[in-house]
Design an enzyme around this catalytic site. Structure first.
Site, PDB file in Angstrom:
ATOM      1  N   LYS A   1     -12.452  -7.456  -8.379  1.00 11.66           N
ATOM      2  CA  LYS A   1     -11.886  -7.097  -7.067  1.00 11.66           C
ATOM      3  C   LYS A   1     -12.340  -5.690  -6.689  1.00 11.66           C
ATOM      4  O   LYS A   1     -12.325  -4.780  -7.521  1.00 11.66           O
ATOM      5  CB  LYS A   1     -10.351  -7.169  -7.171  1.00 11.66           C
TER       6      LYS A   1
ATOM      7  N   SER B   1      -3.533  -9.872  -1.617  1.00 18.77           N
ATOM      8  CA  SER B   1      -4.760  -9.240  -1.173  1.00 18.77           C
ATOM      9  C   SER B   1      -6.015  -9.711  -1.905  1.00 18.77           C
ATOM     10  O   SER B   1      -7.118  -9.581  -1.385  1.00 18.77           O
ATOM     11  CB  SER B   1      -4.641  -7.727  -1.329  1.00 18.77           C
TER      12      SER B   1
ATOM     13  N   SER C   1      -0.418  -9.972  -5.355  1.00 16.61           N
ATOM     14  CA  SER C   1      -1.816 -10.156  -4.941  1.00 16.61           C
ATOM     15  C   SER C   1      -2.734 -10.837  -5.943  1.00 16.61           C
ATOM     16  O   SER C   1      -3.894 -11.107  -5.624  1.00 16.61           O
ATOM     17  CB  SER C   1      -2.424  -8.820  -4.548  1.00 16.61           C
TER      18      SER C   1
HETATM   19  N1  GLN Z   1       1.044  -8.875  -0.031  1.00 16.41           N
HETATM   20  C1  GLN Z   1       1.696  -7.727  -0.609  1.00 16.41           C
HETATM   21  C2  GLN Z   1       1.474  -6.525   0.268  1.00 16.41           C
HETATM   22  O1  GLN Z   1       0.905  -6.680   1.275  1.00 16.41           O
HETATM   23  C3  GLN Z   1       1.222  -7.521  -1.999  1.00 16.41           C
HETATM   24  C4  GLN Z   1      -0.031  -6.777  -2.116  1.00 16.41           C
HETATM   25  C5  GLN Z   1      -0.504  -6.609  -3.520  1.00 16.41           C
HETATM   26  O2  GLN Z   1       0.049  -7.171  -4.468  1.00 16.41           O
HETATM   27  N2  GLN Z   1      -1.518  -5.795  -3.651  1.00 16.41           N
HETATM   28  O3  GLN Z   1       1.862  -5.440  -0.029  1.00 16.41           O
END
Ligand code: GLN
Length: 500
Positions: free
Chosen positions: A81, A156, A180
């Site tokens: 990532k 994400s 994410s």
């Molecule tokens: N979707 C969550 C956010 O927008 C989690 C993001 C993540 O785990 N990096 O913060």
């Protein structure tokens, strides 16, 4: 069984390489060719490093040929990532503000991947600075869900999950701050694990919310994830919140789980994460319940447990994460690295900083910085940030009380399956609800894994298993047991992606 290299799981590829049936160069080439063929359609990668990957593959082959004792994943390529820094390879966090930045060092987890002789295929797309649930907030374009290219791959870490789902990589690294790793895995039919906080080094993982950020594996199955987990985990003196304790035996646990025996294991169904949760789609609830039935058949005892504070977890998360982000993102000032805008010799420092941040950050990142700054500001800090921290303590206590009665907790990973592009980007509350079931484990710090549990209207559903802090092994064991009752989704069911 298929003979195509890209259809094989990582453990199988590693055995083929170790035992001389395949070389790492052949395996790595097969995945690079797959990327060339289908990533125009999927868009999982921001950067592909063909030369670097092949050079590492040749070294892995030489090590195997020389009879060196190699890691259990030696020669198996991996995608990373793009929020994890890689020496000499562009690292953008999917933000314009880091466009063109070439890190001078590797994250600890990348060092470990390299030491394990795993070639790095490239860097995968994400929501900017890992903020989002759909990968639509990337500054570099969207990633499609291989199951339906009109739908999101989660976020994400949509790029890492889509790369594995589309067989462009047998393994990937993700990061999980609020879900994410797990949510993208759920909606792409892959396996994803958020390890115990602090058991995987954050050194070189671009900071979003430092008290929550946890890197971890994305894979096709529990054993592959566990093998990668063991490669990247372990104490790191360069991370001040690293846990100095032995890595839980997750690979052994995944193998044990795969035997399909859960007698003596008690699982807690969290009332607040299932029954009466109006957020969950009926198809998700149905697949999840079928998963529970399978676990019972394998001998698990099921007990209903109540975790009353979980209903406040999402609200607390959306104060704590932006608060920490607003502080972490202050470093992007146009001076130290990355983009600098408006530096014409006339403008002063503050104006250049402000212009740089204006053009460098996308709308979601700006929203989070504003929200976080507000939540931390004098006069409001107790009312917002302070309250959220209190809720965090209550969530932890709920987990601790639950683990006095049960070995692991289960829930759906996410309330809904992959949604269509644009469906929730105007209604952010719906977007944030994607993390309803995943954020409690982040606030607590314990492990959470997502394992595929069939389809709802043709789209993958994820089943979440959460364990106590440093009890990652029980989460893997239960997930691997459930996996042993399922059709392998990616091998048999996933639609074949056509290149364009
Ligand atoms: N979707 C969550 C956010 O927008 C989690 C993001 C993540 O785990 N990096 O913060």
């Amino acid at each position: 069984m298929s003979d195509r290299i890209i259809d094989k799981a990582a453990a199988e590829l590693a055995a083929d390489i170790r035992e001389g049936r395949l070389t790492s160069v052949e395996v790595t080439t097969a995945f690079l060719d797959r990327i060339d063929a289908v990533d125009g359609t999927v868009g999982a990668f921001l950067h592909v490093d063909r030369e670097g990957a092949l050079a590492a593959a040749r070294e892995a082959d030489a090590a195997v040929a020389a009879g060196e004792s190699v890691s259990p994943l030696a020669g198996v390529p991996i995608a990373v990532k793009d929020v994890v820094v890689t020496k000499g390879l562009p690292t953008t966090a999917a933000s314009k503000i880091l466009e063109g930045w070439i890190p001078p060092y590797d994250a600890t987890i990348v060092e470990r991947v390299k030491a394990a002789r795993m070639p790095i295929l490239g860097k995968t797309n994400l929501d900017e600075f890992a903020m989002g649930s759909s990968t639509e907030f990337s500054a570099y374009g969207r990633t499609a869900n291989p199951w339906d290219t009109g739908r999101i791959p989660g976020g994400s870490g949509g790029g890492s999950a889509a790369a594995v789902a589309a067989k462009m990589a047998p393994l990937a690294i993700g990061t999980d701050t609020g879900g994410s790793i797990r949510q993208p895995s759920a909606v792409t039919g892959t396996f994803g694990a958020k390890p115990t906080y602090g058991s995987n080094s954050r050194y070189g993982v671009i900071a979003f919310s430092s008290s929550l950020d946890t890197p971890g594996p994305v894979s096709r199955n529990a054993l592959d994830a566990a093998l990668l987990h063991e490669v990247i985990s372990g104490h790191d003196p360069r991370d001040s919140t690293a846990v100095d304790a032995p890595v839980p035996p997750v690979a052994e646990a995944a193998r044990l789980g795969a035997t399909g025996d859960l007698s003596g294991v008690t699982l807690g169904v969290v009332t607040e994460l299932t029954a009466g949760s109006d957020a969950a789609e009926p198809g998700v609830v149905e697949a999840y319940r079928a998963g529970i039935d399978q676990l019972v058949k394998l001998g698990a005892q099921i007990r209903e447990v109540s975790c009353p504070s979980f209903v406040h977890a999402l609200a607390a998360y959306y104060l704590i994460a932006p608060a920490e982000a607003s502080s972490n993102l202050a470093r992007y000032d146009g001076v130290r690295y990355g983009l600098r805008a408006g530096d014409d010799g006339e403008r002063g420092l503050e104006e250049v900083m402000s212009l740089t941040r204006e053009v460098g950050f996308g709308p979601e990142v700006k929203r989070r910085i504003l929200l976080g700054t507000y939540a931390l500001s004098a006069g409001y800090i107790d009312r917002f940030y302070g309250q959220a921290q209190k809720v965090r303590t209550l969530v932890k206590r709920d987990f601790e009380a639950a683990f006095e009665q049960v070995d692991a907790l289960v829930s759906p990973t996410t309330p809904f399956t992959a949604f269509k592009f644009g469906e929730h980007s105007e209604d952010l509350y719906r977007m944030y609800l994607a993390d309803l079931y995943t954020v409690p484990a982040n606030l607590y710090g314990g492990p959470g894994v997502s394992v595929p549990v069939g389809l709802a209207e043709g789209l993958p559903v994820g089943f979440q298993v959460m364990g106590p802090v440093m009890g990652d092994d029980i989460a893997y064991r239960v997930a691997a047991a459930l996996e042993s009752t399922q059709e392998p989704l990616l091998a048999d069911t996933a639609p074949e992606i056509e290149g364009k």
